[in-house]
Structures are given as structure tokens and as C-alpha cells.
Scaffold this active site. Structure first.
Site, short mmCIF file in Angstrom:
data_model
loop_
_atom_site.label_atom_id
_atom_site.label_comp_id
_atom_site.label_asym_id
_atom_site.label_seq_id
_atom_site.Cartn_x
_atom_site.Cartn_y
_atom_site.Cartn_z
N SER A 270 66.00 70.18 -4.39
CA SER A 270 64.79 70.95 -4.59
C SER A 270 64.16 70.66 -5.96
O SER A 270 63.97 69.52 -6.32
CB SER A 270 65.12 72.44 -4.40
N ASP A 592 60.83 70.93 5.97
CA ASP A 592 62.15 71.59 5.99
C ASP A 592 62.00 73.08 5.72
O ASP A 592 62.91 73.71 5.20
CB ASP A 592 63.10 70.93 4.99
N HIS A 645 65.63 74.02 4.14
CA HIS A 645 65.65 73.58 2.74
C HIS A 645 66.98 73.78 2.04
O HIS A 645 67.49 72.87 1.38
CB HIS A 645 64.54 74.32 2.00
#
Lengths: 690, 682
Positions: A270, A592, A645
Site C-alpha cells: 500500500s 482491489d 487490499h
């Protein structure tokens, strides 16, 4: 209850040593028998209250009865609880797995076990770089309201303090509005070590599964390193305040040295992806601003960077987050406690408090979509147009519905959704052709001060400085693309953006050799930096696909009560059958759940592919997509094939890839690209000088 | 701070109490169950009641018994919660101001980075790879924390904590590693602080994660093996360099505790030694990076306790296993062989050997002499005072008393109480060769195979000879250990040495096995560095033992045990088979203070650059009441880390003060006198 009774019965049989006691008890019992029987019979009928018709001498007994009942109730629960706890503790550790396997059939070996059988062992040290939100933060110094929380987690863990002292919590989590650093008298620091982000909250894994699997092939603390940093502050400030970048550099050097010169494999997740991008520039930059590692540092120390769900080009979610504190954003906070932010724990102003807090976090600005209209699309164009939102429907089914859609004369199915319009006021505007939209430029609008109300002082957000005029001007502009969103944010939140602009940039470089690109604010933007000269390094982009992901929003004016945020997502705007991409005011594309495919994949698919100006040494890039499959049963928890995610960190295929690379494999050995989405097609449409 | 302590204590107590409740409840349940069986009969006899009544009664009777037991539980719970709630609501009773706050007001702020080196036992260990029996424990603490696994799967736990008997490293298939970070040793068990209070006070003057570092290491391994297996020393070096650079080139202040002291001594030598063995930092490394070393409760010259531990797994030692759970080792949770198991496990830990007293008879005394011989034990003092009162001004009484009965501390192990007092001429002299040669015969028993300790390989005859030999000084004790535990000593002597160097320039002293012995190494060349010896005094500390042969001939018995019946009559230093001296409950003053008092004082051969040394003693004062927890003026080995005066000293030095600014030496014990008696070439 019946179980309890049975247990007691069996216990009673065993013990026969309390004869004398029994006799005494008998006597007592005879005395009190009648009275108690009466009262208890009454209870059984369901009358817990004390309102039985009574005489004065019985009053005491009745009162007693009430307390009695309460205690009985508590006692029941307690003993039940203890009993269950006892059972739980006595249960062998493999029991849950056994049950799961009995129901769903034998589980596949975890990838670590499988690969250990194949003979893979530790080779390259592994560095994890956690993303935003997932890292724990702990208190080192606080105001008096935070007493007793020294070195306790304020972020991560159980979040118990949000409920116990919400305002105190918000105060401590916020940063200084001007500097973006600690407010005076408060010190919140990242938790260090693997514990920083292995579990976000009890039972909610982030890195734990990956760590456990790496350990199976022999990894341990000495060759794994969690590069935890304070994810609230801007990247360069982590170095200024905590020397985090120096720390990472020193640790990587140490790990390379202690593992016999083996380069490290970096696994950022991320926002960590951007952070590590920043790091790679920082470490090679000369000393006062950079780490002074010299131009070969990356080539000498890094084998591969395996980005997981990397928002290279930003996340549209963040826009709505900054604009109205509304997106489902900042990933897990809401996922974990969906009600927290919406209920009124902070009084009526939850959202304002959240907005004030998140706006003080510089790091969120690193994820504002980058590259402007070139990447994200203009008013009438976007790279993703033509995307089929209803991915679950089989293709032929779609063909059937296409006919009637065309018949109604709706233009959506012909031209596709206009994703380029990231913010639109009113649903009707989103479909119109650009020439038909009346727009009034907001930039010159004068901000009135009539909204600044003394009563709202304690929840100050910059909206209160804008006044009605300003707010109206914003809504009148109707449609915003990625580049005008930046102007919009500058308009609605000038202070925040001023702070942010000093640390982040969101454009595309024309000439990368320009001296100005040596400034650190460009380092985290993939479109304004060159990758380091390290031809042997490999870059992986690994992300999930197959989940609708926020991409553009339909907004509306919210009823202008005094202290409210004046805009909110128009949740009534729904595409219905013809526009499945629009739902609850949000247009979604493939991704995602947080990062759209475009942002995660573009750099590896095109921007860095081959020798480009962004990648002068031509290091190899690979795209590894993982198709989302939601867990079949509840027992599987968050699934082993998830593409979401955060949940992707438990995806077996992804873990296997990482372990193989850590054990020495190259991208080619993994099988090169693995693509499920249309990323190459979309990248093709983006006209970017390479 | 006091309130925190109290709260922690509650947290610890709570599960215990609820456990008790559980038992009580079970008792009540039993009683009630019986009642419910009995009562119907009585009623039938008495009344012969109608059907209506019966229907009413039947359910109500059942209701009754559950009712009352549940009621009792509920009642207790409610009261408990109420008290807990009230306790939490209570404004903290007058908590003494923590030293950090006071010093902050004085204007102290964080200056030098602080490195903490924990001692033996206090650091947490976690599991990284284990046998099937340890499933579900991945990355959980096996050592430290709540120790629940001891109770749930004791054998499994012991198996995982043991090291390999031959190599002193991990057994195959098991990886237990030190917990990293400040959490490694801030609390040993919930509520039992080790470093937590010091950390908290440092934080008050501005310290945080970036300028504090806990040098956690696997304390079971020999020091050099921590580098071989985990690269812990390299890590420590890199961390110190990083701290130095990121804090504006400020040298670090190192605070080692207990065994950490000799670990850090090892580090000092390692870091300047050339690469394959050492860290290659070059000769100026320590001078450049280290401001001062504040040794807390240092075990420089070893701990007599360790001897008892190795010989019979018996001393109250390796700090607080027993203190934490006094019944644990003696009860029979592990079957009949608890001590045996403990011995087997702890004998695989090389680090224990590092704590065997060093310096032989020169330091610890011989058969007739010991540096502490004039020590007056507390109870003796009282006695003397009584005498004094009775006899009036008879000033000679004390001198006479001492002349008659100097405790012979030099005899670290003596078999039988009488032996401990006999003049040396009446003792059988030891010919170590003699029992060495007898060693070949073995009575190892097939039935005992599962529980092998090296005793099983010795014949009864050998054991008898050992016991007959009566008294052992430090020198002969090492020989003894080599006989009764040859493998352990062979393994360990590759890593540690316990002698005194004749010539420190001898190239053999470049070997790492000498690095942790202050009597066989030179301090680094760093004239600006400072070394502190901070330790508690005023608590009787084990110094030597009276042993006896244990009676049982079964395979599961350790052939020796402390003769707990041996009690001193007039001289109160002997109690339960143990002779006591002054110290901090684990480490005698001599071991903690000698190097700073004499060995390194001024320019000596052990301290060629003349690093200044300071002795800081802290007089033990037991906590006045239970609310104080472990006290803020304690001098006990671990509790001293919560001692306000010590914390203040550490904070001042960390904030830039030098030893002379602290006030130089601060001495309560006889350490200077004792040191003077030790004849060592300087």
C-alpha cells in the site's frame, strides 16, 4: 446449564467426604425450606419483580429475593463463562483446524510448508514496509487525559481508548496543523519490530500470515525486518523527526552484511510502496537532504522490490476522504468498526473530528491521484472506458441486455462511464458531454466569512473559513478531473495543501534532468523520478483484481447546517441496470477494493517497462495479478485467495511468489507477468512520453 | 507510578483469585448436590404431601441448589467488580513523584542515547520453529510473559527451552529466539517490571524509541554463539553506530544489568577485535561511541549461586524462577523429577557457566582465608549488641567473637557442617587426579535413559569420594565440576575462562573465551569513558554452601543436595546450609564491586588507559507496606531497577553528567577493605 449440572453430578459422585457438613446443612435447610420454596416458586413463574402482595414482615425477604436473582443471574453467566473458558483452554490447539477440515475437506498445505518440502531455504533477507493505517502507534508522552497509556498502543490493537476517551484520543492522534509534526506535549511514535504490523487488531492479520510462512522455510527475526514508520507524517518528516529512513538504511546494510552479502528483498504494501520509492531516492541522494549512500546503494543492497497493492499513481478514495471525510477509506478503520465513525461517539460531530484529524496527516496527501488528466482521463475520456462493471455476469448475458439499453437512447453503454470526471455535482452532469456543462470557475471566488461561527470553534475544519460564497462556487464548477481536483483541494483546504505541497507533488515531469527534481517532494511520485541505476534489480507489482473499486464520485450539497461539512456523496445516485458501475454515488472500476488497477499496474505495465526515461537502467518489471475469490465459508476467515487490499496478504499464491523470490528465484522463474485485468489495454491508451 | 504498580499487581492477582473462587464454587456445588439428593426423602417422610405440592416443589428444589451456588458466585463476582471499580475510581493515593519528572523540572533533557543490556533470565524468548507438540505457539513467548505453557505442556516446554547437549546451539527442528525491542525485557511477567520503570523515567526527560535500544540477546547461549547464530553482536554494533549518528554524534550510555555486564564486556573486546572472530571496529571504536557504562548489579567475578545451581539445581538462583513460583520446582508437576529436568535443561545453557566465580582462590579465598572473613552478619550484630548491653562496656567482646569464629567463606562447597569450620590442616587434602582416574566405571541405568544428566554416568564410588573430600575452594571446585559434568564443562570451557591472567599481552588472550572475564582482558583504550558499578547492598547473599550426600540411590536423584539442616549457632551467617555475605541477594559485594574498587581503579594492567571507575552502592530498604509493590528503594538484584536513587543517577548521566558530578563513589559496604585484602598483581 444442563452441561453444568452434569459436571457437578459426576463430581459429586467422586467425593464422599462431607458427611458431617451435610447434616448441618440439613438442619439449616429444614428451617428455611418453606420460606425459600415459596419465594422461589414465585420466581419460576416468571415474577422477578418484587411486587407480590405482601405483609410488612415479608418485605425483607422480598428485597433479598431481588438481589438474590441478580446475583443468581450474574453467577450463572460467570460460571458459564468460566466453563467455556476452561473448555477453550483445554481444547487442543489443532481443534479449530480439525473442524474446518471436517467441513470443507482437507486444507491445502500453507505455501511455506509446501515450499519447504520442495527444498527452499532462507536466502535473501526480507524487509517489510507496511502501509498507511496498518502500523501500530504508541504513546510516549501525552496530556494529562492520557495518563496510564504510556507505551500503550493508541492505534492498532483493540482501540479501546476510542470508546473510553474519544476526544482525548483524537487530540493525541492529530498532528500540528502548521508543521505536520507533533503538537507540543504529545509524542506518538510507531511501534517497532515485527509486532508493529503483524496484526492490526487482535485476529485481524496484516503481515502475520506472510511472516509465519517465511518462518517455515527458516526465516526469523534476524533476517526479517519490519520497516515501521509513523504513517501519519510526510515521508521526509519521518527522517527529520525519527530518523526512520536512516534506520532503514542501517538495518538493510546490517542484514546484507550479516547474511553473507545477500541482497534484500523488499516487500512494501500500500502506501509503503510510495514510502519505499521515496527511500530509494533518499538513500542515494547526497547527505544533508538524503542518506548519502552513493549512486550504487540500491544496486548493491536490493535484489527485488515486490510491491503489494501499490498506489503508485494515487487512490481516488483519498480525494473523497480529504474532501468530505466520507469514503470508506483509510481502509480498515471502518471495515473493523463500521459503526464507529458514523455513530455519535464524539457528540454530533464525528465526521468533522475525523476530518480535522485526517487532514492533519500529511501522508494522506501522498495518495492524491497523480499524473493529472494524462493518466486519469479528462472530461470526455478515461483510460478505463469500456470497462464492464458487472464482471460476475457471463459475457453472453451482457450481450442480451445491451439491446434494450441502446433502445432507450442512453449514451452510457456506447461510450462507457466517464471516469475522468472524478467529482461531479449531481448525477445528470456525469453523463453529459463536456460542451453541455455550464461551469463557473471557482478559483476566483471570494470566500465569505459569515460561516465562521463561534460555536463551531472546537471542531474547526477549514470549511468554516470558506463561507457560503466559496462553498457555492465549488458546487457550481460541476465537474472535476484529476488535475482540477488539485485546484479544488487547494481551494477548500488551503492550509493543508500548503503543508502537503512542500512534501508531495502530483504532476508529471517534462524533463527529469531538471535540477528541481532533486528536491525530496518529488521522490515519492513515480512520474517525477527516475528509478535508481540498478539493472539487476527487479520490480514486481502485485495486486488483487476482481473487486469493484472506487474511481469517481457523485456529490451533492449537504443541508448547510452550521457546523457541518457542506458536501457529501450523493448516495441516492444509482446507475440501476444500465449503469452498474454507479452505485451509491460511486463509480467503480476493477481493482482491489482500494487501489484501482490503473494506479497499481501502470508503472510496471508501461511507465517502467523496458528502458524508459523513468527507468533509465532498464530494470525488469513484472505484473502479478491475483484474481479475487471470496472465501467459500465463514470458517475460512478472510480467505486464502482474496484479492482485497489488505486481505491479499493472506493470499497463498502471493505468499508463494514472495517466498520463491526470497529464496532466490527471479521474475522469470515465477513465470513473468500474470495478468487478469485489462491493464495493458488501458496503459496503451495513456499518452505519456517515455 | 505507585498506582500503576498497584494496578498491575491487581491484574496479576486477579486470575489467581478467580482460580480460588473456582475451587470454592466447586466445593459449594458438591455440597448442594448432596442436599438436593437428600431433601426429597425427608419431605416425603414428614408430610406425604399432595400432588400439587409435589409439582411445585420438584422444580423449586432443583432451582434451589443451583440458585444458591450461582448466587454465591454472583455475589462474589459483584463485590469483586465493585471493589475493582472503586479501586479504579479512587484518585491515586499520594504517589511519590517519579524521579524523571523531578529531573525534568531541573532542566534535564535527553542527550546521550541509552543502550540497555538485559541480564540472564529476564529477557523474553519466543518460538520460531518447534516440534508438533508446540503447535499454535509460533512467535509466542515461551520464556517471560505468563508462562502458561509450563502448566499446559511442561515436557514440551522443557524440550524447547533446552539447547543441544553437544553444540550448545539449537537442537534440530527447534528455533527459540530472543524477543527484540524494548518489550523484550520491560516486564518479565505481567506486573513484574524489569526495565519498565527506568524506561518510563527516561521517557519523561524526552527519551523515545529512537534514542533507546534494548540489546536483547538469547541469554541461554554462550556470548560468542549469539554472534555465530543470530549475529547479535553485529546488530548491537550497528545499532550503537546508528544511535551515535542519528543523535547528532552523541556517544551512548550503556546500562547493562546482571549477566548483561559481562556480555557487554565481551562486546567491548569483540567490537575492536579484527574480523573473523571480532567485529572489526578498530581500536578507537569504544572511545568514539561510548560515553559510559553503568553496570547495574554486575556479576563481574561470577556468582556463587551458579555453583549451587550447576551442582544440584538447587540454589534459589538464576534469579527468580523460584521467587516467582516458589512451589513450582519443588512440587511434582513434572512427575517426580522436577529438579532433574531443570538441571538437565539449565546444564545445556552455556551462559550459566559464565557466572561461575572467576579468579580462583586469589579472589574468593582458600581453605583458611577469604576477603570477606570479617563480615558481620546481621543477626550476629544483633546478638553482639545484646551482649554489649548485658556486659556493659566490654569492648573486647566483639573482637574476641570474631577472632574465634571467622566464617571460612573460601570453602565454597563443604560436605558437612563440621568441615566448614575445621582448620585446614585437619582436612583431607584433595588429589583431583585421584577421582579423575576413577571416572571410567559407569552405572548408567537403562531405566533412567529418558532423563539423562551426567550424574548417571558416575559410579556411587566416585560420588562417595567426592563427598569425602569435604571442602572445595574455587580452584578445586572447577576440577570438581569437570568431573561431575565433563561434557558441559568441555562445551563451556571453549567459551569461558575463569582464571587470572599472568601476562595480559600473551597472544592467547586474543581468544574470545577470555573476553568476558575482566581478570583476563584489558579494557579498551578509551580514557574518556567511565565505568560505574552500581549495586544494592544490605541483603544477605549466598556465598558458600554446606552440602550433603542425598540418600536415595534411585536414578532420578541428584546425588548431592544442600544440607538445609546446617544452621549457624552463634555466627548467623550460616542458615539452611548456606553462608551469607553482604550483597544484593544474588551477587556478593565482592563480585560486583571489586573491579571498580581495585582491579580497574587508576591505571592498572587491566585498565591500561586509566578509565575512571565509580562505585555507587544503594542500601536496601524493604518496601514499607504492600501497596508499594516492590519498593522504590530496594537494593535487590532485579528490584533495584526500580530504585529511585539509581534511576536518578542513570538519568543524570544520560543527560550528560559525569561521575564526579554525581558525587563520585558512594559506599556503604566494606568493599574497599575487602578489596585491599585481595592480593592481585595490578
Amino acid at each position: 446449564m444442563s452441561m453444568l449440572r452434569r459436571r457437578k453430578g459426576s463430581a459429586a459422585k467422586k467425593s464422599q467426604n462431607s458427611e458431617t457438613q451435610l447434616d448441618e446443612n440439613k438442619e439449616k435447610n429444614d428451617n428455611h425450606l418453606q420460606e425459600k420454596l415459596n419465594s422461589n416458586a414465585a420466581n419460576l413463574k416468571g415474577n422477578v419483580n418484587c411486587n407480590l402482595k405482601s405483609k410488612s414482615d415479608e418485605k425483607f425477604r422480598k428485597k433479598w429475593n431481588c438481589v438474590d436473582n441478580c446475583c443468581w443471574f450474574i453467577g450463572c453467566i460467570c460460571s458459564m463463562w468460566w466453563f467455556l473458558l476452561f473448555l477453550y483452554n483445554a481444547m487442543p490447539a489443532s481443534f479449530p483446524q480439525y473442524v474446518t477440515e471436517a467441513i470443507t475437506g482437507p486444507m491445502p498445505d500453507p505455501p511455506g510448508v509446501k515450499l519447504a518440502k520442495e527444498g527452499l531455504t532462507v536466502k535473501h533477507p526480507v524487509v517489510f514496509v507496511p502501509g498507511i493505517v496498518t502500523g501500530g502507534l504508541e504513546l510516549w508522552e501525552g496530556h494529562s487525559c492520557a495518563e496510564g497509556l504510556f507505551r500503550k498502543r493508541l492505534w492498532g490493537g483493540t482501540f479501546g481508548e476510542i470508546y473510553k476517551r474519544p476526544l482525548c484520543w483524537v487530540e493525541h492522534m492529530s498532528l500540528d496543523n502548521e508543521t505536520g509534526l507533533d503538537p507540543p506535549g504529545i509524542k506518538i511514535r510507531p511501534v517497532s519490530g515485527l509486532v508493529a504490523a503483524d496484526y492490526f487488531a487482535p485476529g485481524y492479520f496484516v503481515w502475520a500470515v506472510l511472516i509465519a510462512n517465511l518462518a517455515r522455510i527458516g526465516y526469523e527475526e534476524k533476517n526479517m525486518y519490519m520497516a515501521a514508520y509513523d504513517w501519519r507524517i510526510s515521508f521526509q518528516n519521518t527522517e527529520v523527526r525519527d530518523q526512520t529512513l536512516s534506520r532503514i538504511k542501517s538495518n538493510i546494510e546490517l542484514m546484507v552484511a550479516t547474511s553473507g552479502g545477500k541482497k534484500v528483498v523488499v516487500v512494501p504494501h500500500s502506501m509503503g510502496v510510495l514510502y519505499f520509492l521515496h527511500f530509494m531516492k533518499w538513500v542515494e541522494a547526497p547527505a544533508p537532504m538524503g542518506g548519502g549512500g552513493g549512486s550504487n546503494w540500491c544496486a548493491d543492497h536490493i535484489k527485488a522490490v515486490m510491491n503489494i497493492g501499490g498506489p503508485f499513481l494515487g487512490v481516488p478514495k483519498i480525494v473523497s476522504g480529504l474532501f468530505s471525510a466520507e469514503a470508506k477509506d483509510i481502509a480498515v478503520a471502518r471495515a473493523i468498526a463500521p459503526g464507529v465513525l458514523d455513530i455519535d461517539v464524539f457528540g454530533f460531530q464525528t465526521l468533522q473530528h475525523v476530518m480535522r484529524m485526517t487532514r492533519s496527516w500529511d501522508s494522506t496527501m501522498s495518495m492524491i491521484p497523480k499524473g493529472g488528466d494524462t493518466v486519469w482521463g479528462g472530461l470526455d475520456w478515461s483510460p478505463e472506458e469500456g470497462h464492464e462493471c458487472n464482471a460476475k455476469k457471463p459475457r453472453n448475458n451482457n450481450m442480451q441486455t445491451a439491446g434494450p439499453n441502446n433502445g432507450t437512447g442512453n449514451s452510457t453503454s456506447a461510450t462507457g462511464v466517464k471516469y475522468g470526471r472524478m467529482l461531479a455535482f449531481g448525477k445528470d452532469v456525469t453523463d453529459l458531454h463536456s460542451s453541455e456543462i455550464e461551469r463557473v470557475d471557482f478559483r476566483g471566488a471570494i470566500k465569505g466569512n459569515n460561516l465562521a461561527n463561534i460555536t463551531c470553534r472546537d471542531v474547526w475544519t477549514e470549511y468554516h473559513d470558506m463561507g457560503i460564497g466559496g462553498v457555492k462556487a465549488v458546487a457550481d464548477y460541476k465537474v472535476y478531473t484529476a488535475s482540477s481536483i488539485l485546484d479544488l483541494l487547494h481551494f477548500v483546504a488551503p492550509k493543508m495543501m500548503k503543508r502537503g505541497d512542500a512534501h508531495f507533488s502530483h504532476g508529471i515531469a517534462d524533463d527529469l534532468d531538471d535540477k528541481k527534481y532533486e528536491h525530496y517532494k518529488y521522490w515519492s511520485n513515480a512520474l517525477e523520478t527516475k528509478l535508481p541505476m540498478a539493472p539487476d534489480m527487479e520490480i514486481f507489482s502485485m495486486y488483487g483484481v476482481g473487486i469493484p473499486t472506487e474511481r469517481a464520485y457523485v456529490y451533492k450539497f449537504s443541508p448547510a447546517a452550521e457546523c457541518y461539512i457542506p458536501f457529501k456523496i450523493d448516495t441516492a445516485a444509482d446507475g440501476g441496470d444500465d449503469g452498474p458501475c454507479l452505485k451509491g454515488g460511486v463509480y467503480s472500476v476493477d481493482g482491489d477494493e482500494t487501489v484501482p488497477v490503473l494506479s497499481a499496474g501502470f508503472m510496471c505495465a508501461k511507465g517502467w517497462r523496458g528502458k524508459t526515461r523513468f527507468n533509465p537502467s532498464g530494470m525488469r518489471t513484472y505484473i502479478r495479478e491475483y484474481n479475487h475469490a471470496s472465501p467459500a465459508t465463514l470458517l475460512e476467515g478472510r480467505g486464502t485467495q482474496s484479492g482485497a487490499h489488505v486481505d491479499i496478504m493472506g493470499n497463498f499464491a502471493l505468499i508463494e511468489d514472495i517466498i520463491r523470490v526470497a529464496a532466490g528465484a527471479t521474475g522469470e522463474d515465477l513465470g513473468g507477468d500474470q495478468v487478469h485485468s485489462d491493464i495493458f489495454k488501458w496503459s496503451e491508451r495513456i499518452k505519456l512520453k517515455l | 507510578m505507585g498506582s500503576i504498580l498497584r494496578f498491575l499487581k491487581l491484574c496479576v492477582l486477579e486470575p489467581v483469585k478467580s482460580g480460588e473462587l473456582y475451587e470454592k464454587k466447586a466445593q459449594i456445588k458438591l455440597d448442594n448436590e448432596k442436599k438436593s439428593f437428600e431433601i426429597p426423602k425427608i419431605e416425603k417422610k414428614d408430610k406425604g404431601s399432595s400432588e400439587e405440592k409435589k409439582r411445585k416443589r420438584r422444580p423449586s428444589k432443583e432451582w434451589r441448589c443451583i440458585d444458591s451456588c450461582c448466587w454465591a458466585i454472583g455475589y462474589i463476582c459483584t463485590i469483586w467488580w465493585l471493589l475493582l471499580f472503586m479501586f479504579q475510581c479512587l484518585p491515586g493515593l499520594k504517589v511519590p513523584e517519579p524521579p524523571g519528572t523531578r529531573l525534568k523540572r531541573e532542566g534535564l533533557i535527553a542527550l546521550h542515547p541509552v543502550v540497555m543490556v538485559p541480564g540472564i533470565v529476564t529477557g523474553g524468548l519466543e518460538l520460531w520453529e518447534g516440534r508438533p507438540c508446540s503447535e499454535g505457539l509460533f512467535r509466542r513467548r515461551l520464556w517471560g510473559g505468563s508462562f502458561t505453557e509450563i502448566f499446559r505442556r511442561p515436557m514440551c516446554w522443557l524440550e524447547h527451552l533446552s539447547l543441544d547437549n553437544e553444540t550448545g546451539l539449537d537442537p534440530p527442528g527447534i528455533r527459540v529466539r530472543a524477543v527484540p525491542g524494548l518489550v523484550a525485557a520491560d516486564y518479565f511477567a505481567p506486573g513484574y517490571f524489569v526495565w519498565a520503570i527506568l524506561i518510563e523515567n527516561l521517557a519523561r526527560i524526552g527519551y523515545e524509541g529512537k534514542n533507546m535500544y534494548m540489546a536483547a540477546y538469547d541469554w541461554r547461549l554462550s556470548f560468542q554463539n549469539t554472534e555465530v547464530r543470530d549475529q547479535t553482536l553485529s546488530r548491537l554494533k550497528s545499532k550503537i553506530e546508528l544511535l551515535y549518528v542519528t543523535n547528532g554524534n552523541k556517544k551512548v550510555v550503556v546500562v547493562p544489568h546482571s549477566m548483561g555486564v559481562i556480555y557487554f564486556l565481551h562486546f567491548l573486546k569483540w567490537v575492536e577485535a579484527p574480523p573473523p572472530i571480532g567485529g572489526g571496529g578498530g581500536p578507537g571504536w569504544c572511545a568514539k561511541h561510548i560515553k559510559s557504562i553503568m553496570n547495574i548489579g554486575p556479576a563481574f567475578l561470577g556468582v556463587p549461586k551458579a555453583v549451587g545451581n550447576i551442582l544440584s539445581a538447587e540454589s534459589k538462583d538464576v534469579a527468580f524462577i523460584r521467587a516467582m513460583a516458589p512451589g513450582l520446582l519443588d512440587s511434582e508437576i513434572l512427575g517426580l523429577q522436577t529438579l532433574h529436568h531443570v538441571m538437565r535443561v539449565s546444564r545445556t545453557w552455556d551462559s550459566v557457566i559464565s557466572l561461575i566465580p572467576k579468579g580462583g582462590e586469589t579472589i574468593w579465598g582458600n581453605l583458611d582465608w577469604s576477603p570477606e572473613e570479617e563480615h558481620v552478619c546481621n543477626s550476629a550484630k544483633k546478638k553482639y549488641q545484646q551482649d554489649f548491653d548485658n556486659n556493659g562496656n566490654n569492648s573486647d567482646s566483639r573482637r574476641l567473637f570474631q577472632v574465634q569464629e571467622p566464617t571460612k567463606y573460601g570453602r565454597i562447597i563443604s560436605f558437612g557442617k563440621i568441615v566448614s569450620d575445621l582448620p585446614s590442616s585437619q582436612l583431607q587434602t584433595l588429589a583431583s587426579k585421584e577421582f579423575m582416574s576413577n571416572n571410567s566405571s559407569s552405572n548408567s541405568n537403562a531405566a533412567c535413559k529418558g532423563l539423562w544428566t551426567e550424574y548417571d554416568e558416575m559410579s556411587r564410588e566416585n560420588i562417595r569420594i567426592i563427598a569425602e573430600n569435604k571442602a572445595y575452594t574455587m580452584k578445586s571446585l572447577l576440577d570438581l565440576l569437570r568431573v561431575i559434568a565433563p561434557k558441559m564443562m568441555k562445551r563451556a570451557e571453549a567459551h569461558f575462562s575463569h582464571g587470572i591472567a599472568e601476562n595480559l599481552d600473551d597472544p592467547k588472550y586474543n581468544h574470545y573465551k577470555y573476553w568476558s572475564n575482566p581478570l583476563e582482558t584489558k579494557l579498551p583504550d578509551a580514557p574518556d569513558m567511565e565505568i560505574y558499578c552500581s549495586y544494592g547492598v544490605g541483603i544477605p547473599t549466598e556465598r558458600s554452601y554446606v552440602y550433603k550426600q542425598s540418600p536415595s540411590g534411585r536414578c532420578n536423584s541428584i546425588p548431592f543436595q544442600i544440607d538445609s539442616a546446617a544452621d549457624g549457632s552463634e555466627n548467623g551467617c550460616l542458615k539452611g546450609g548456606v553462608f551469607f555475605v553482604d550483597g544484593d541477594e544474588s551477587i556478593p559485594v565482592l563480585s560486583a564491586g571489586f573491579m571498580c574498587a581495585k582491579g580497574w581503579r587508576g591505571k592498572t594492567r587491566f585498565n591500561p588507559s586509566g578509565i575512571s571507575t565509580y562505585i555507587r552502592e544503594y542500601k536496601h530498604k524493604a518496601p514499607a507496606n504492600l501497596l508499594e509493590g516492590r519498593g522504590s528503594e530496594s537494593g535487590a538484584h532485579v528490584d533495584i531497577l526500580g530504585n529511585v536513587a539509581l534511576i536518578e543517577d542513570v538519568l543524570r548521566v544520560a543527560a550528560g553528567a559525569s561521575g564526579s558530578e554525581l558525587g563520585g563513589d558512594r559506599i556503604y559496604s566494606d568493599i574497599m577493605k575487602m578489596s585491599k585484602k585481595i592480593n592481585i598483581q595490578l
